[in-house]
Every structure is written in structure tokens, then in C-alpha cells.
Scaffold this motif. Sequence first.
Motif, PDB file in Angstrom:
ATOM      1  N   ASP A  24       0.856  -1.145  -0.125  1.00  8.84           N
ATOM      2  CA  ASP A  24       0.047  -0.010   0.013  1.00  8.84           C
ATOM      3  C   ASP A  24       0.819   1.125   0.038  1.00  8.84           C
ATOM      4  O   ASP A  24       0.607   2.372  -0.790  1.00  8.84           O
ATOM      5  CB  ASP A  24      -0.925  -0.131   1.083  1.00  8.84           C
ATOM      6  CG  ASP A  24      -2.128  -1.120   1.036  1.00  8.84           C
ATOM      7  OD1 ASP A  24      -2.370  -1.470   0.114  1.00  8.84           O
ATOM      8  OD2 ASP A  24      -2.766  -1.210   2.102  1.00  8.84           O
ATOM      9  N   LYS A  26       3.851   1.579  -1.166  1.00  9.20           N
ATOM     10  CA  LYS A  26       4.793   1.704  -2.378  1.00  9.20           C
ATOM     11  C   LYS A  26       3.697   2.353  -3.532  1.00  9.20           C
ATOM     12  O   LYS A  26       3.858   3.086  -4.083  1.00  9.20           O
ATOM     13  CB  LYS A  26       4.973   0.413  -3.007  1.00  9.20           C
ATOM     14  CG  LYS A  26       6.289  -0.155  -2.092  1.00  9.20           C
ATOM     15  CD  LYS A  26       6.625  -1.688  -2.962  1.00  9.20           C
ATOM     16  CE  LYS A  26       7.666  -2.094  -2.534  1.00  9.20           C
ATOM     17  NZ  LYS A  26       7.741  -3.611  -3.094  1.00  9.20           N
ATOM     18  N   ALA A  27       2.404   1.877  -3.418  1.00  5.22           N
ATOM     19  CA  ALA A  27       1.486   2.210  -4.516  1.00  5.22           C
ATOM     20  C   ALA A  27       1.044   3.787  -4.229  1.00  5.22           C
ATOM     21  O   ALA A  27       0.873   4.510  -5.035  1.00  5.22           O
ATOM     22  CB  ALA A  27      -0.027   1.575  -4.381  1.00  5.22           C
ATOM     23  N   GLY A  28       1.007   4.173  -2.737  1.00  6.51           N
ATOM     24  CA  GLY A  28       0.609   5.340  -2.262  1.00  6.51           C
ATOM     25  C   GLY A  28       1.653   6.425  -2.625  1.00  6.51           C
ATOM     26  O   GLY A  28       1.182   7.660  -3.031  1.00  6.51           O
ATOM     27  N   ALA A  30       3.882   6.077  -4.928  1.00  9.75           N
ATOM     28  CA  ALA A  30       4.252   6.314  -6.590  1.00  9.75           C
ATOM     29  C   ALA A  30       2.831   7.164  -6.971  1.00  9.75           C
ATOM     30  O   ALA A  30       3.217   7.955  -7.830  1.00  9.75           O
ATOM     31  CB  ALA A  30       4.124   4.877  -7.087  1.00  9.75           C
ATOM     32  N   LYS A  31       1.658   7.030  -6.443  1.00  6.54           N
ATOM     33  CA  LYS A  31       0.431   7.705  -6.796  1.00  6.54           C
ATOM     34  C   LYS A  31       0.834   9.217  -6.477  1.00  6.54           C
ATOM     35  O   LYS A  31       0.313  10.064  -7.240  1.00  6.54           O
ATOM     36  CB  LYS A  31      -0.809   7.109  -6.259  1.00  6.54           C
ATOM     37  CG  LYS A  31      -2.119   7.814  -6.578  1.00  6.54           C
ATOM     38  CD  LYS A  31      -3.485   7.277  -6.079  1.00  6.54           C
ATOM     39  CE  LYS A  31      -4.424   8.138  -6.491  1.00  6.54           C
ATOM     40  NZ  LYS A  31      -5.835   7.355  -5.957  1.00  6.54           N
ATOM     41  N   ALA A  32       1.327   9.494  -5.262  1.00  8.51           N
ATOM     42  CA  ALA A  32       1.454  10.866  -4.764  1.00  8.51           C
ATOM     43  C   ALA A  32       2.695  11.540  -5.559  1.00  8.51           C
ATOM     44  O   ALA A  32       2.835  12.696  -5.442  1.00  8.51           O
ATOM     45  CB  ALA A  32       1.637  10.717  -3.377  1.00  8.51           C
ATOM     46  N   GLY A  33       3.582  10.723  -5.972  1.00  6.98           N
ATOM     47  CA  GLY A  33       4.505  11.280  -6.842  1.00  6.98           C
ATOM     48  C   GLY A  33       5.722  11.582  -5.665  1.00  6.98           C
ATOM     49  O   GLY A  33       6.443  12.694  -5.817  1.00  6.98           O
ATOM     50  N   TYR A  39       6.199   9.495   2.453  1.00  8.22           N
ATOM     51  CA  TYR A  39       4.823   8.826   2.330  1.00  8.22           C
ATOM     52  C   TYR A  39       4.697   8.233   3.666  1.00  8.22           C
ATOM     53  O   TYR A  39       3.651   8.307   4.366  1.00  8.22           O
ATOM     54  CB  TYR A  39       4.620   7.921   1.227  1.00  8.22           C
ATOM     55  CG  TYR A  39       3.360   7.387   1.170  1.00  8.22           C
ATOM     56  CD1 TYR A  39       2.410   8.042   0.517  1.00  8.22           C
ATOM     57  CD2 TYR A  39       2.955   6.086   1.742  1.00  8.22           C
ATOM     58  CE1 TYR A  39       0.756   7.610   0.635  1.00  8.22           C
ATOM     59  CE2 TYR A  39       1.686   5.570   1.837  1.00  8.22           C
ATOM     60  CZ  TYR A  39       0.533   6.247   1.171  1.00  8.22           C
ATOM     61  OH  TYR A  39      -0.700   5.962   1.373  1.00  8.22           O
ATOM     62  N   GLN A  43       1.605   9.360   6.283  1.00 13.35           N
ATOM     63  CA  GLN A  43       0.693   8.659   6.791  1.00 13.35           C
ATOM     64  C   GLN A  43       0.692   8.080   8.085  1.00 13.35           C
ATOM     65  O   GLN A  43      -0.128   7.340   8.542  1.00 13.35           O
ATOM     66  CB  GLN A  43       0.413   7.598   5.771  1.00 13.35           C
ATOM     67  CG  GLN A  43       0.287   7.765   4.225  1.00 13.35           C
ATOM     68  CD  GLN A  43      -0.974   8.687   4.316  1.00 13.35           C
ATOM     69  OE1 GLN A  43      -2.062   8.316   4.598  1.00 13.35           O
ATOM     70  NE2 GLN A  43      -0.832   9.719   3.510  1.00 13.35           N
TER      71      GLN A  43
END
Length: 64
Positions: A24, A26-28, A30-33, A39, A43
Motif C-alpha cells: 500500500d 509503495k502504491a501510495g 508512487a501515486k502521490a509522486g 509517504y 501517513q
Amino acid sequence: MDKNAQLLDLLAKENILDAAQIEDAKAGAAKAGIAIDTYLISQKLVDEEKLTEYKSQLYGLPYY
């Protein structure tokens, strides 16, 4: 293995994050750049001071 992957492995090994939280994150990130460490802190998945301690281990630097 890059330092981010090593950091995530260390966090898993220390039972700070589980596999699902790592994926989660890693994905977050990447999505947020943004960087994975940024991150994790934003979070509140890892305490900033604790993350600094783990990163110092990875880079072979003393932590005071």
C-alpha cells in the motif's frame, strides 16, 4: 537492491510494517509522486525519529 527496498525490508523484518502495508505504501507513494520515506511519515505509518534510526543503519551512519 536499492535503499528504498532495503528500508522496506528492514521495516518488515522489525515488524514495523506488514507485507500489505508495504505494498500500500509503495502504491501510495508512487501515486502521490513522493519518496517512500516521506509517504510513510505523512501517513503516520512510521515515526519520523524511528525511520531516521533505521535509515542510519542502512547507510552505516551512527545514530545518536
